[in-house]
Design a protein around this motif. Structure first.
Motif, mmCIF file in Angstrom:
data_model
loop_
_atom_site.group_PDB
_atom_site.id
_atom_site.type_symbol
_atom_site.label_atom_id
_atom_site.label_comp_id
_atom_site.label_asym_id
_atom_site.label_seq_id
_atom_site.Cartn_x
_atom_site.Cartn_y
_atom_site.Cartn_z
ATOM 1 N N SER A 1 -2.030 -7.081 -1.127
ATOM 2 C CA SER A 1 -1.057 -6.486 -0.202
ATOM 3 C C SER A 1 0.096 -7.443 0.090
ATOM 4 C CB SER A 1 -1.750 -6.078 1.102
ATOM 5 O OG SER A 1 -2.108 -7.216 1.869
ATOM 6 N N ILE B 1 -2.951 -3.929 16.398
ATOM 7 C CA ILE B 1 -3.412 -5.297 16.164
ATOM 8 C C ILE B 1 -2.366 -6.294 16.665
ATOM 9 C CG2 ILE B 1 -4.899 -4.660 14.234
ATOM 10 C CD1 ILE B 1 -2.697 -5.626 12.344
ATOM 11 N N TYR C 1 -11.045 -3.717 9.369
ATOM 12 C CA TYR C 1 -11.820 -2.618 8.803
ATOM 13 C C TYR C 1 -12.954 -3.073 7.888
ATOM 14 C CZ TYR C 1 -8.098 0.252 10.685
ATOM 15 O OH TYR C 1 -7.205 0.846 11.532
ATOM 16 N N GLN D 1 -12.394 -6.386 0.285
ATOM 17 C CA GLN D 1 -11.349 -6.568 1.294
ATOM 18 C C GLN D 1 -10.473 -7.797 1.051
ATOM 19 O OE1 GLN D 1 -10.952 -8.949 4.012
ATOM 20 N NE2 GLN D 1 -9.061 -7.878 4.549
ATOM 21 N N ASN E 1 -6.455 -7.566 0.498
ATOM 22 C CA ASN E 1 -5.555 -8.276 1.402
ATOM 23 C C ASN E 1 -4.599 -9.175 0.628
ATOM 24 O OD1 ASN E 1 -5.170 -10.909 3.342
ATOM 25 N ND2 ASN E 1 -5.144 -8.995 4.488
ATOM 26 N N TYR F 1 -5.808 0.531 4.432
ATOM 27 C CA TYR F 1 -6.813 0.275 5.456
ATOM 28 C C TYR F 1 -7.788 -0.816 5.010
ATOM 29 C CZ TYR F 1 -5.771 4.252 8.558
ATOM 30 O OH TYR F 1 -5.193 5.116 9.453
ATOM 31 N N SER G 1 -7.385 -3.295 3.139
ATOM 32 C CA SER G 1 -6.820 -4.646 3.095
ATOM 33 C C SER G 1 -6.820 -5.319 4.457
ATOM 34 C CB SER G 1 -5.384 -4.590 2.559
ATOM 35 O OG SER G 1 -4.505 -3.998 3.518
ATOM 36 N N THR G 2 -7.069 -4.548 5.502
ATOM 37 C CA THR G 2 -6.975 -5.049 6.878
ATOM 38 C C THR G 2 -8.315 -5.630 7.329
ATOM 39 O OG1 THR G 2 -5.371 -3.290 7.328
ATOM 40 C CG2 THR G 2 -6.336 -4.413 9.235
#
Length: 337
Positions: free
Chosen positions: A269, A92, A249, A262, A266, A243, A245-246
């Motif tokens: 995180s 990324i 995805y 999500q 995020n 994963y 949190s990104t």
């Protein structure tokens, strides 16, 4: 179905670990570009004669020149006796710019060129044809005889591309030799989004499914006792939370009706509250996004998800180390499918 697992050892410990894992009956080992170089453990294993397939899964391609990738792939294919596969990925934007100090560009278009350029270089060496690749992001038109290794006696190593979204997946199916299905996915996402994108890409290249390798990847929580399964599940929850949190995805969570998780993952995180992140990964999410059970149960579930489209699978055991006999049982059960 054949089993590939991660060679999770630094270069100075790669050979004994590779020999140990090869003794379980697995078909191949792959490396992840994490705290150590992605190629060196494979080079050490190949030089030591470890008799399994070897693959990068994945080497981050954007900071590297296709010439570097072609040189390394050629040499590893030679050293391993024709058992190397070059798996590439894009990463990324923050990592490309801030960790690698490289230039970001549209990832699918850039990866398309990197794959095509790497294959053009390898093909030029193999066939003796003049090298002439000119793209938007990279250009390779000079190849004096001094720098030509000549044909590789094991042929040209396959070039695979890791993908999750439809654009990158179509790109992989259009230009690469195979697709590395990102490990964060569900059965529904794989069937409803990944495979249709594969078929679109293959149609663009005029190829069929039989001409293209699909290599699913599975996050596995494996054990024979409640204690082993509980310990394995902790590591799996951690990886799924990372994963999840990104933003990239979100489509996987969306396919299962969990898109609202999500943003909270995020947010957490960024605060470092790992316990709260882990708690958001429910048992249902774990068993949908990963595979959990005994070696035989895990093999059966992997076969259910992928057996009709894939001949081998890459398995991760995040945060725990299953006993070698359980890896052997998983490999044997998959071979029997």
């Amino acid at each position: 179905m054949l089993l590939d697992i991660q060679l999770d050892a630094p270069p100075d410990q790669a050979v004994p670990r590779a020999r140990e894992l090869a003794g379980t009956g697995i078909a191949g080992l792959f490396t992840f570009e994490g705290p150590h170089d992605v190629f060196l453990p494979l080079a050490a294993s190949a030089a030591a004669g470890v008799d399994v397939d070897l693959m990068t899964n994945v080497a981050i391609a954007m900071p590297r020149s296709p010439m570097h990738l072609a040189n390394t792939a050629y040499d590893l294919h030679l050293m391993s006796g024709g058992r190397f596969r070059l798996g590439l990925g894009s990463q990324i934007k923050p990592h490309i710019e801030k960790r690698y100090g490289a230039t970001w560009s549209p990832p699918a278009a850039r990866m398309r060129e990197i794959v095509l350029a790497t294959k053009a270089i390898l093909g030029s060496w193999q066939d003796g044809t003049p090298l002439h690749f000119e793209g938007e992001f990279t250009r390779h038109t000079l190849m004096p005889p001094t720098f030509v290794p000549g044909p590789n006696r094991y042929g040209v190593p396959p070039v695979l591309l890791g993908a999750l979204g439809p654009v990158m997946t179509r790109t992989a199916a259009e230009v690469a030799d195979g697709l590395l299905v990102m490990p964060f996915h569900s059965h529904r996402h794989f069937r409803s989004r990944t495979l249709p994108a594969v078929d679109e890409g293959l149609a663009r290249s005029g190829r069929r499914r039989e001409d293209f390798s699909i290599l699913p990847q599975a996050i596995v929580a494996m054990g024979r006792t409640d204690e082993e399964l509980a310990a394995a599940s902790v590591g799996v929850r951690g990886l799924l939370a990372f994963y999840g949190s990104t933003p990239a995805y979100v489509p996987v969570l969306e396919a299962e009706g969990w898109a609202d998780v999500q943003p909270e993952l995020n947010r957490l995180s960024k605060t470092g509250d790992l316990a709260a992140m882990f708690a958001l990964v429910t048992d249902e999410m774990l068993e949908t996004l990963a595979v959990r059970g005994t070696p035989e149960e895990c093999a059966a579930e992997i076969g259910r998800r992928f057996g009709d489209v894939a001949e081998r699978v890459c398995c991760y055991f995040p945060g725990y180390e299953p006993p070698l006999e359980q890896i052997a049982d998983l490999a044997g059960s998959l071979r029997a499918l």
